[in-house]
Design a protein around this motif. Structure first.
Motif, PDB file in Angstrom:
ATOM      1  N   THR A 140      -0.056   9.261 109.306  1.00 47.00           N
ATOM      2  CA  THR A 140      -0.172   9.961 110.599  1.00 47.00           C
ATOM      3  C   THR A 140       0.620  11.245 110.640  1.00 47.00           C
ATOM      4  O   THR A 140       1.635  11.294 109.643  1.00 47.00           O
ATOM      5  N   LYS A 141       0.676  11.911 111.798  1.00 51.24           N
ATOM      6  CA  LYS A 141       1.514  13.078 112.142  1.00 51.24           C
ATOM      7  C   LYS A 141       1.503  14.197 111.162  1.00 51.24           C
ATOM      8  O   LYS A 141       2.463  14.775 110.943  1.00 51.24           O
ATOM      9  N   GLY A 142       0.475  14.501 110.374  1.00 50.08           N
ATOM     10  CA  GLY A 142       0.170  15.398 109.272  1.00 50.08           C
ATOM     11  C   GLY A 142       0.947  15.194 108.206  1.00 50.08           C
ATOM     12  O   GLY A 142       0.678  16.142 107.240  1.00 50.08           O
ATOM     13  N   ILE A 143       1.591  14.048 107.836  1.00 44.64           N
ATOM     14  CA  ILE A 143       2.388  13.633 106.381  1.00 44.64           C
ATOM     15  C   ILE A 143       1.220  13.201 105.705  1.00 44.64           C
ATOM     16  O   ILE A 143       0.118  12.442 106.052  1.00 44.64           O
ATOM     17  N   GLU A 144       1.436  13.551 104.218  1.00 48.45           N
ATOM     18  CA  GLU A 144       0.427  13.164 103.372  1.00 48.45           C
ATOM     19  C   GLU A 144       1.201  13.192 102.057  1.00 48.45           C
ATOM     20  O   GLU A 144       0.876  14.115 101.207  1.00 48.45           O
ATOM     21  N   VAL A 145       1.849  11.961 101.723  1.00 46.31           N
ATOM     22  CA  VAL A 145       2.673  12.023 100.603  1.00 46.31           C
ATOM     23  C   VAL A 145       1.649  11.174  99.667  1.00 46.31           C
ATOM     24  O   VAL A 145       1.194  10.124  99.817  1.00 46.31           O
ATOM     25  N   GLN A 146       1.079  11.845  98.145  1.00 40.35           N
ATOM     26  CA  GLN A 146       0.450  11.252  97.544  1.00 40.35           C
ATOM     27  C   GLN A 146       0.936   9.671  96.880  1.00 40.35           C
ATOM     28  O   GLN A 146       2.183   9.606  96.650  1.00 40.35           O
ATOM     29  N   GLY A 147      -0.141   8.998  96.556  1.00 37.50           N
ATOM     30  CA  GLY A 147       0.222   7.751  95.800  1.00 37.50           C
ATOM     31  C   GLY A 147       0.900   6.702  96.675  1.00 37.50           C
ATOM     32  O   GLY A 147       1.372   5.741  96.038  1.00 37.50           O
ATOM     33  N   MET A 148       0.950   6.840  98.004  1.00 36.87           N
ATOM     34  CA  MET A 148       1.626   5.795  98.724  1.00 36.87           C
ATOM     35  C   MET A 148       0.875   4.989  99.479  1.00 36.87           C
ATOM     36  O   MET A 148       1.205   3.731 100.007  1.00 36.87           O
ATOM     37  N   VAL A 149      -0.520   5.427  99.755  1.00 42.45           N
ATOM     38  CA  VAL A 149      -1.227   4.506 100.757  1.00 42.45           C
ATOM     39  C   VAL A 149      -1.775   3.362 100.146  1.00 42.45           C
ATOM     40  O   VAL A 149      -1.725   3.284  98.794  1.00 42.45           O
ATOM     41  N   ASN A 150      -1.754   2.070 100.845  1.00 40.17           N
ATOM     42  CA  ASN A 150      -2.216   0.687 100.395  1.00 40.17           C
ATOM     43  C   ASN A 150      -1.138   0.255  99.334  1.00 40.17           C
ATOM     44  O   ASN A 150      -1.326  -0.863  98.670  1.00 40.17           O
ATOM     45  N   GLN A 151       0.051   0.815  99.521  1.00 38.13           N
ATOM     46  CA  GLN A 151       1.263   0.451  98.423  1.00 38.13           C
ATOM     47  C   GLN A 151       2.499  -0.144  99.350  1.00 38.13           C
ATOM     48  O   GLN A 151       2.545   0.268 100.477  1.00 38.13           O
ATOM     49  N   PRO A 152       3.430  -0.886  98.719  1.00 41.61           N
ATOM     50  CA  PRO A 152       4.347  -1.132  99.767  1.00 41.61           C
ATOM     51  C   PRO A 152       5.506  -0.057  99.688  1.00 41.61           C
ATOM     52  O   PRO A 152       5.400   0.969  99.063  1.00 41.61           O
ATOM     53  N   VAL A 153       5.873  -0.233 101.209  1.00 42.32           N
ATOM     54  CA  VAL A 153       6.780   0.917 101.631  1.00 42.32           C
ATOM     55  C   VAL A 153       8.397   0.836 101.206  1.00 42.32           C
ATOM     56  O   VAL A 153       8.839   1.772 100.768  1.00 42.32           O
ATOM     57  N   GLY A 154       8.943  -0.409 101.114  1.00 37.46           N
ATOM     58  CA  GLY A 154      10.277  -0.656 100.898  1.00 37.46           C
ATOM     59  C   GLY A 154      10.781  -0.719  99.524  1.00 37.46           C
ATOM     60  O   GLY A 154      11.650  -0.114  98.992  1.00 37.46           O
ATOM     61  N   GLU A 155      10.031  -1.855  98.760  1.00 37.16           N
ATOM     62  CA  GLU A 155      10.625  -2.047  97.477  1.00 37.16           C
ATOM     63  C   GLU A 155      10.559  -0.869  96.409  1.00 37.16           C
ATOM     64  O   GLU A 155      11.566  -0.743  95.799  1.00 37.16           O
TER      65      GLU A 155
END
Length: 399
Positions: A140-155
């Protein structure tokens, strides 16, 4: 001019009851209007000592801090920040983002080999995992970093930091929470309460609270204890909205969703005002902070605009009080022994000050709560906290 934004006590109670029903629905199954995302971290309320790295990324700036607990009290030793908005991250892949973050983290002077835990306040829609990590659902908020959706955020971030040449420690654990849960956790340092809530009213709005595992039916858990639930309450569709609210929604880029947020948060109060005065000359980027400025200094402003700004602002506070009352009804129905609830709130709208330097909005919320809450139940709004996102994330890291 009639005040179309006026809400009677009866109507506010209907709004509270409607939210209660929808929260209870969202505790039974996923995909409902109120998401109720469980965060699988049971916050420790007896942290005595420890030193952690905390990260906070909300869409504008990225912050990295070292927080140390001494005898149960958190101390922020240092904070570094850099802009990391849609503009800075345009065209980024995951590795680009992590490099930017690692570069800032490596500059922390208090980062030493005693720091092995990370608490990460990540303010984007994410589903909590049992290990305390989270899966990114959408940007959201206009951010669009490729390859991260449906993936873990932290590890993946922790692995990247452990391989980064200028970081002088090895991290073994990362916990990911959103800003409302962080706010809730930060309030846990206040003792003597039966239950806790977190609230954000700034550019957007949301609520979180502690709930017993066995009352979150969709988890099918027989475990004892409570866990935090991120309501995503901005998506509530309350009764008694106006035609102006419908027009604001129709002109938005996410029609039919976040209706509650569109009625109360700083990101939309200006839109309500501009829609009401569509045939008058108002600057195109008039926003919530402009409403606050107009109320604090009405000199030279048309009376009709000043009066309407007050109506819009007051309604926002009353709707927030109704939503807190609705959540309190859920919590006390789950456990009738709960009487004293602690509210940790954050956000520029909630803590805005008037020309007398009074917290007018917060005081109006408190006044309405006295009328709306179930008999014998109190919600105490604790004082504005320093950096609840960082403190709450640090508590999650050590829980």
């Amino acid at each position: 001019m009639d005040n179309i934004f006026d809400l009677t006590t009866e109507q506010l109670k209907e709004i509270a009851n409607s939210l209660q029903a929808k929260i209870e629905e969202g505790l039974k199954k996923d995909g409902m209007e109120i998401s109720n995302i469980p965060t699988h971290i049971t916050p420790k309320q007896d942290i005595t000592d420890g030193k952690v790295l905390t990260l906070d990324w909300g869409g504008t700036n990225f912050r990295a801090a070292i927080i140390e607990f001494r005898k149960g009290k958190p101390y922020i030793l240092e904070v570094k920040k850099k802009p990391l908005s849609a503009k800075e991250t345009a065209g980024f892949k995951q590795a680009d983002l992590f490099n930017e973050m690692a570069m800032l983290i490596s500059e922390l002077e208090n980062l030493d080999d005693k720091v092995s835990h990370i608490g990460y306040c990540f303010s984007y829609p994410a589903a909590s995992r049992l290990n305390g990590d989270a899966i990114l659902l959408r940007w959201t908020k206009g951010i669009e970093v490729q390859g991260m959706v449906n993936q873990p955020v932290g590890e993946p971030l922790m692995t990247h930091l452990n391989n980064y040449k200028n970081i002088r420690t090895t991290f073994t654990n990362i916990k990911v929470i959103n800003d409302t849960v962080a706010c809730l956790f930060a309030g846990l340092s206040e003792t003597g309460y039966d239950s806790y809530m977190g609230l954000i009213v700034g550019t957007g709005t949301n609520m979180a609270s502690l709930m017993p595992l066995d009352k979150i039916e969709k988890l099918n858990s027989k475990d004892e204890g409570v866990i935090p639930v991120n309501l995503e309450s901005g998506n509530f569709k309350p009764p008694h909205l106006t035609i102006v609210d419908r027009l604001v929604d129709a002109m938005s880029n996410n029609q039919h969703s976040q209706l509650f947020e569109k009625a109360i948060s700083g990101g939309y109060l200006g839109e309500i005002f501009k829609t009401l005065f569509y045939n008058q000359r108002i600057k195109y980027d008039f926003d919530g902070s402009d409403i606050a400025k107009m109320l604090n200094d009405p000199t030279g402003k048309p009376d009709s605009q000043v009066i309407a700004a007050q109506w819009i602002y007051d309604r926002s506070a009353k709707l927030v009080a109704a939503s807190l009352a609705g959540l309190a009804q859920v919590i006390t129905a789950q456990n009738p022994d709960i009487r004293k609830i602690c509210l940790a709130a954050d956000g520029s709208v909630f803590w805005g000050r008037d020309k007398h330097n009074e917290t007018y909005y917060k005081n109006l919320v408190a006044k309405e709560l006295d009328i709306l809450l179930p008999k014998g139940v109190t919600i105490s709004i604790i004082d504005e906290m320093q950096d609840p996102n960082l403190i709450g994330s640090a508590i999650s890291a050590l829980s």
